[in-house]
Motif scaffolding. Structure first.
Motif, PDB file in Angstrom:
ATOM      1  N   SER A 164       0.804  -1.227   0.000  1.00 30.99           N
ATOM      2  CA  SER A 164       0.000   0.000   0.000  1.00 30.99           C
ATOM      3  C   SER A 164       0.835   1.276   0.000  1.00 30.99           C
ATOM      4  CB  SER A 164      -0.986   0.002   1.174  1.00 30.99           C
ATOM      5  OG  SER A 164      -0.284   0.131   2.388  1.00 30.99           O
ATOM      6  N   GLY A 165       2.159   1.159   0.132  1.00 35.99           N
ATOM      7  CA  GLY A 165       3.004   2.348  -0.022  1.00 35.99           C
ATOM      8  C   GLY A 165       3.046   2.819  -1.471  1.00 35.99           C
ATOM      9  N   TYR A 175       1.131   5.985  -2.526  1.00 36.52           N
ATOM     10  CA  TYR A 175       1.752   7.203  -1.978  1.00 36.52           C
ATOM     11  C   TYR A 175       2.987   7.563  -2.805  1.00 36.52           C
ATOM     12  CZ  TYR A 175      -1.338   6.649   2.011  1.00 36.52           C
ATOM     13  OH  TYR A 175      -2.452   6.551   2.793  1.00 36.52           O
ATOM     14  N   ARG A 176       3.729   6.547  -3.205  1.00 40.86           N
ATOM     15  CA  ARG A 176       4.917   6.810  -4.033  1.00 40.86           C
ATOM     16  C   ARG A 176       4.515   7.333  -5.412  1.00 40.86           C
ATOM     17  NH1 ARG A 176       9.883   4.954  -2.265  1.00 40.86           N
ATOM     18  NH2 ARG A 176       9.754   3.986  -0.211  1.00 40.86           N
ATOM     19  N   ARG A 206      11.365   4.098  -6.313  1.00 36.34           N
ATOM     20  CA  ARG A 206      12.247   3.997  -5.149  1.00 36.34           C
ATOM     21  C   ARG A 206      13.480   4.886  -5.273  1.00 36.34           C
ATOM     22  NH1 ARG A 206      10.512   0.914  -1.076  1.00 36.34           N
ATOM     23  NH2 ARG A 206       8.520   0.073  -1.679  1.00 36.34           N
ATOM     24  N   VAL A 244       7.953  11.216  -0.168  1.00 39.48           N
ATOM     25  CA  VAL A 244       6.719  10.468   0.095  1.00 39.48           C
ATOM     26  C   VAL A 244       6.184  10.610   1.534  1.00 39.48           C
ATOM     27  CG1 VAL A 244       7.795   8.179   0.450  1.00 39.48           C
ATOM     28  CG2 VAL A 244       5.511   8.331  -0.474  1.00 39.48           C
ATOM     29  N   PRO A 245       7.001  10.700   2.578  1.00 40.64           N
ATOM     30  CA  PRO A 245       6.398  10.869   3.910  1.00 40.64           C
ATOM     31  C   PRO A 245       5.622  12.188   4.028  1.00 40.64           C
ATOM     32  CG  PRO A 245       8.730  10.327   4.110  1.00 40.64           C
ATOM     33  CD  PRO A 245       8.471  10.599   2.657  1.00 40.64           C
ATOM     34  N   ALA A 284       2.367  11.628   2.337  1.00 44.09           N
ATOM     35  CA  ALA A 284       1.513  10.721   3.123  1.00 44.09           C
ATOM     36  C   ALA A 284       0.922  11.397   4.362  1.00 44.09           C
ATOM     37  CB  ALA A 284       2.313   9.478   3.521  1.00 44.09           C
ATOM     38  N   ARG A 326      -4.519  10.798   1.910  1.00 46.10           N
ATOM     39  CA  ARG A 326      -4.798   9.531   2.598  1.00 46.10           C
ATOM     40  C   ARG A 326      -6.220   9.052   2.291  1.00 46.10           C
ATOM     41  NH1 ARG A 326      -0.470   8.120   5.405  1.00 46.10           N
ATOM     42  NH2 ARG A 326      -1.558   6.191   5.927  1.00 46.10           N
ATOM     43  N   GLY A 335       1.417  -2.262   4.954  1.00 45.08           N
ATOM     44  CA  GLY A 335       1.476  -0.799   4.991  1.00 45.08           C
ATOM     45  C   GLY A 335       1.764  -0.285   6.386  1.00 45.08           C
ATOM     46  N   ARG A 336       1.145   0.847   6.698  1.00 48.34           N
ATOM     47  CA  ARG A 336       1.370   1.464   8.009  1.00 48.34           C
ATOM     48  C   ARG A 336       0.060   1.590   8.801  1.00 48.34           C
ATOM     49  NH1 ARG A 336       5.379   1.350   5.224  1.00 48.34           N
ATOM     50  NH2 ARG A 336       7.255   2.610   5.399  1.00 48.34           N
ATOM     51  N   ASP A 337      -1.067   1.650   8.077  1.00 47.80           N
ATOM     52  CA  ASP A 337      -2.351   1.925   8.750  1.00 47.80           C
ATOM     53  C   ASP A 337      -3.437   0.952   8.304  1.00 47.80           C
ATOM     54  OD1 ASP A 337      -2.590   2.719   6.110  1.00 47.80           O
ATOM     55  OD2 ASP A 337      -3.788   4.509   6.565  1.00 47.80           O
ATOM     56  N   ARG A 375      12.431   8.264   9.012  1.00 50.35           N
ATOM     57  CA  ARG A 375      11.170   7.795   8.431  1.00 50.35           C
ATOM     58  C   ARG A 375      10.229   7.254   9.507  1.00 50.35           C
ATOM     59  NH1 ARG A 375      12.578   4.214   3.337  1.00 50.35           N
ATOM     60  NH2 ARG A 375      10.335   4.188   3.126  1.00 50.35           N
ATOM     61  N   ASP A 380       6.469   8.652  10.142  1.00 45.95           N
ATOM     62  CA  ASP A 380       5.298   7.757  10.086  1.00 45.95           C
ATOM     63  C   ASP A 380       4.536   7.736  11.416  1.00 45.95           C
ATOM     64  OD1 ASP A 380       5.691   6.958   7.442  1.00 45.95           O
ATOM     65  OD2 ASP A 380       6.859   5.188   7.980  1.00 45.95           O
ATOM     66  N   ARG A 415       2.650  11.554  12.424  1.00 47.28           N
ATOM     67  CA  ARG A 415       1.732  12.360  11.613  1.00 47.28           C
ATOM     68  C   ARG A 415       0.358  12.376  12.283  1.00 47.28           C
ATOM     69  NH1 ARG A 415       2.441   8.101   7.425  1.00 47.28           N
ATOM     70  NH2 ARG A 415       1.009   6.524   8.143  1.00 47.28           N
TER      71      ARG A 415
HETATM   72  O1   DC Z   1       6.311   1.179   2.491  1.00 45.17           O
HETATM   73  P1   DC Z   1       6.885   2.342   1.697  1.00 45.17           P
HETATM   74  O2   DC Z   1       8.233   2.770   2.183  1.00 45.17           O
HETATM   75  O3   DC Z   1       6.847   2.127   0.219  1.00 45.17           O
HETATM   76  O4   DC Z   1       5.886   3.543   1.987  1.00 45.17           O
HETATM   77  C1   DC Z   1       6.060   4.780   1.366  1.00 45.17           C
HETATM   78  C2   DC Z   1       5.509   5.867   2.244  1.00 45.17           C
HETATM   79  O5   DC Z   1       4.106   5.752   2.352  1.00 45.17           O
HETATM   80  C3   DC Z   1       6.054   5.933   3.659  1.00 45.17           C
HETATM   81  O6   DC Z   1       6.325   7.291   3.960  1.00 45.17           O
HETATM   82  C4   DC Z   1       4.939   5.441   4.515  1.00 45.17           C
HETATM   83  C5   DC Z   1       3.723   5.767   3.703  1.00 45.17           C
HETATM   84  N1   DC Z   1       2.652   4.791   3.873  1.00 45.17           N
HETATM   85  C6   DC Z   1       1.600   5.141   4.657  1.00 45.17           C
HETATM   86  O7   DC Z   1       1.595   6.244   5.213  1.00 45.17           O
HETATM   87  N2   DC Z   1       0.551   4.288   4.809  1.00 45.17           N
HETATM   88  C7   DC Z   1       0.555   3.097   4.199  1.00 45.17           C
HETATM   89  N3   DC Z   1      -0.475   2.261   4.377  1.00 45.17           N
HETATM   90  C8   DC Z   1       1.655   2.703   3.403  1.00 45.17           C
HETATM   91  C9   DC Z   1       2.715   3.578   3.270  1.00 45.17           C
END
Ligand code: DC
Length: 244
Positions: A40-41, A44-45, A92, A100-101, A104, A110, A131-133, A178, A182, A185
């Motif tokens: 899921s990143g 955002y990329r 990348r 990207v942060p 995001a 979002r 992902g992150r969330d 990073r 993350d 935020r």
């Molecule tokens: O996993 P990654 O490094 O490709 O993620 C890229 C950016 O996206 C990183 O700053 C975190 C953000 N991200 C996010 O906020 N929520 C997600 N579900 C996935 C990635």
């Protein structure tokens, strides 16, 4: 925002900080259990990539949100994620990873990405999303949730082993920067969901982590479908170039 959430009954969420082992283990689980996989990143990329190509400044919120409208909202079938324009290597590159942060953090971005992931999941049931969330915000009712972590030092060492040209101190610094972005935020910060299974991968092999995850999924009734009924699909960057 209208609720676009598809059924989370077949979603496995894998969250955690950069280089905690999410991609390698998620791909192994997808293969073992016959699941669709999404990183899921990537959306955002894609936004960061297009913002750079269009010379947008991160403060131009309206322009960035209308970029999301053009790219993500217009992709009814989520096919933007499979576009050849967004080759893994291009997404990348260092300037994208730096931007990207910031992208995001934008609430409107979002929302668009969350809707895109929901559309993708509706078309790819039986899926694992990293992902992150994912377990906290995108699919709070996911059937199984994992939160993978490891110490910053171990994560930096893994990165250096993958790409021996990298300098350990610089990578460690980047990982900590990073993580901070993350975790702090305002919208959907990186944090384990209350019901996530947390795995500290610092002292574990990939096989040990995958074994724990597979065992948990099987306990929750997620098995490889009978032969010929489902095929795993993949929308990911090859593991050698990404968050392992
Ligand atoms: O996993 P990654 O490094 O490709 O993620 C890229 C950016 O996206 C990183 O700053 C975190 C953000 N991200 C996010 O906020 N929520 C997600 N579900 C996935 C990635």
């Amino acid at each position: 925002m209208p609720d676009t959430t598809p059924s989370a009954d077949w979603v496995i969420a894998v969250d955690g900080p950069v280089a905690a082992g999410k991609t390698t283990t998620s791909l192994a689980l997808a293969s073992a259990l016959g699941l669709n996989y999404l990183e899921s990143g990537k959306p955002y990329r894609i936004i960061a990539f297009e913002a750079l190509h269009r010379n947008l400044h991160i403060d131009e919120l309206h322009a960035i949100e209308s970029l999301c409208e053009d790219l993500l909202a217009a992709s009814d079938d989520a096919s933007v994620l499979a576009s050849d324009r967004y080759a893994p290597q291009a997404l990348r590159l260092r300037p994208i990873t730096a931007l990207v942060p910031l992208v995001a953090r934008i609430p409107g971005v979002r929302q668009h990405v969350t809707r895109l992931i929901h559309r993708w999941a509706a078309l790819h049931p039986r899926c694992i999303i990293e992902g992150r969330d994912i377990g906290t915000t995108v699919f709070p009712a996911a059937r199984v949730k994992f939160y993978l972590t490891a110490t910053p030092g171990v994560r930096a060492e893994r990165r250096v082993r993958q790409e021996p040209g990298l300098a350990y101190q610089a990578i460690l610094h980047d990982i900590m920067r990073r993580d901070y972005a993350d975790m702090t935020r305002a919208v959907a910060p990186l944090t384990p969901a209350d019901d996530a299974t947390e795995i500290d991968t610092s002292d574990l092999t990939i096989e040990q982590v995958v074994h724990r995850m597979t065992t948990m999924c099987r306990k929750r009734g997620i098995e490889q479908p009978a032969a010929g009924t489902e095929a795993p699909r993949q929308l990911a960057t090859p593991p050698s170039t990404q968050d392992t």
